[in-house]
Write a protein that holds these residues in place. Structure first.
Motif, PDB file in Angstrom:
ATOM      1  N   LEU A 231       0.861  -1.181   0.000  1.00 58.86           N
ATOM      2  CA  LEU A 231       0.000   0.000   0.000  1.00 58.86           C
ATOM      3  C   LEU A 231       0.898   1.233   0.000  1.00 58.86           C
ATOM      4  CD1 LEU A 231      -2.298  -1.373   2.811  1.00 58.86           C
ATOM      5  CD2 LEU A 231      -2.919  -1.232   0.396  1.00 58.86           C
ATOM      6  N   PRO A 233       1.568   5.422  -0.048  1.00 56.63           N
ATOM      7  CA  PRO A 233       0.895   6.585   0.544  1.00 56.63           C
ATOM      8  C   PRO A 233      -0.001   7.296  -0.465  1.00 56.63           C
ATOM      9  CG  PRO A 233       3.255   6.619   1.025  1.00 56.63           C
ATOM     10  CD  PRO A 233       3.039   5.545   0.001  1.00 56.63           C
ATOM     11  N   VAL A 238      -0.825   6.576   4.885  1.00 59.41           N
ATOM     12  CA  VAL A 238      -1.171   5.150   4.801  1.00 59.41           C
ATOM     13  C   VAL A 238      -1.877   4.814   6.108  1.00 59.41           C
ATOM     14  CG1 VAL A 238      -0.379   2.776   4.470  1.00 59.41           C
ATOM     15  CG2 VAL A 238       0.963   4.658   3.509  1.00 59.41           C
ATOM     16  N   HIS A 240      -4.296   1.712   8.337  1.00 56.58           N
ATOM     17  CA  HIS A 240      -4.623   0.280   8.344  1.00 56.58           C
ATOM     18  C   HIS A 240      -5.245  -0.107   9.669  1.00 56.58           C
ATOM     19  CE1 HIS A 240      -4.328  -3.930   7.062  1.00 56.58           C
ATOM     20  NE2 HIS A 240      -3.930  -3.478   5.894  1.00 56.58           N
TER      21      HIS A 240
END
Length: 351
Positions: A231, A233, A238, A240
């Motif tokens: 993933l 940015p 980012v 999660h």
């Protein structure tokens, strides 16, 4: 909470860890003995037997860390197998136990931030330790985690930091156990080395590692025995929680997230994009305020006791950490960030 300095050879670091926290390590074993029985019906002898299958993987991928585990056992007056089992606890309970951690990396005005809440069973609250490890063959590092385990969440003197989100899945293959992989990441000199732990060494069961560096790089790595989902940015951010969403991971691994994971992620995104001041400097206080959010309680970012959950599934926020990787500064709040006035700050000198 204070920081425990450990230094010397792998063996010396382990022995000092074991001696300093012998009581807490024994308590950790008792917690996981109960957890394994609650979640997977294994007694401690059965858990030790399960852990033994990960020994060849560690011998291949990070053999030096076994010397440290042997040292921890010696210092705490326990068997090596007990310490190995503790460090493979995610793999042993992976089909059932997943915490509720929320993590983010934020690049803002030339500063790289990395932060998370660590949510887990309340009986581990007092077994949390902060270690400063100065080895002979690795960067100096800070690890915030559970007594007797080689690493969890932290940063090193080069400004490499890592956070962890548990993923509930039935997948388990070849690679390093999660907590061993986290230690190898914390010993990495740079971002490429840290990412290589996931992509080259591989991790034997699914988790999310959020890695960032002082020079402004960040990557979310949804690790598992195959090529990790990555993933990048978006707008410097980012985020999660506890479900997989990178296609490279979701096409290879099935996960079983609890129903609160997606709402927490949406709330975290909204707070970071809409609630932080648009201009001007931000500091640890603003980021701890995000982690203290109670929207949708009790299934909120900051988690409190929830009597509606079965006792074995009650997860609470046990610590929060905010890292300013650019300045190589880590600030820890032990307990819930909304009510903890005790904070520990560690700072490495600039390189």
């Amino acid at each position: 909470m204070h920081i425990t300095p450990l230094s010397g050879s792998r063996s010396e670091i382990g022995e000092a860890h074991g001696r300093a926290h012998a009581g807490l390590i024994t308590h950790s074993l008792e917690v996981y003995d109960r957890l394994f029985q609650d979640f997977v019906g294994l007694d401690w002898a059965g858990a030790r037997q399960t852990a033994s299958r990960f020994l060849p993987m560690i011998e291949r991928g990070f053999p030096a860390i076994l010397e440290e585990m042997e040292g921890i056992a010696r210092g705490a007056g326990l068997d090596f197998e007990d310490i190995l089992t503790l460090n493979c606890r995610s793999e042993i309970s992976l089909t059932q136990a997943s915490g509720g951690c929320s993590a983010f990396a934020l690049n803002r005005d030339g500063t790289q931030w990395l932060a998370q809440n660590w949510d887990w069973r309340t009986d581990q609250l007092h077994n949390v330790v902060a270690l400063e490890i100065s080895g002979l063959d690795a960067p100096v590092l800070i690890s915030i985690g559970e007594a007797g385990m080689v690493a969890k969440i932290g940063m090193n003197e080069h400004g490499i930091g890592v956070c962890l989100n548990a993923i509930r899945s039935q997948t388990c293959g070849e690679g390093l156990p999660i907590h061993v992989a986290l230690r190898k990441i914390l010993e990495s000199p740079d971002m490429d080395g840290a990412v290589a732990v996931a992509s080259r060494d591989r991790v034997c069961s699914p988790a999310h590692f959020l890695i960032a560096s002082a020079d402004g790089q960040a990557a979310g790595l949804e690790v598992h025995p195959g090529e990790p989902g990555r993933l990048a940015p978006e707008g410097g951010l980012v985020t999660h929680t506890n479900h997989l969403y990178a296609r490279a991971a979701t096409c290879q691994v099935e996960d079983f997230p609890r129903p609160d994971s997606r709402p927490r992620l949406a709330r975290l995104d909204r707070l970071l994009r809409e609630r932080l001041p648009a201009e001007g400097e931000i500091g640890e206080g603003e980021l701890f305020a995000v982690l203290s959010d109670h929207d949708n309680a009790p299934l909120s970012l900051c988690r409190h006791f929830n009597p509606d959950q079965p006792p074995e599934e009650r997860m609470e926020t046990l610590f929060s950490v905010v890292m300013n990787l650019t300045q190589r500064r880590l600030t820890l709040r032990h307990g819930k960030p909304c009510e903890s006035d005790e904070s520990l700050t560690v700072k490495f000198g600039s390189e």
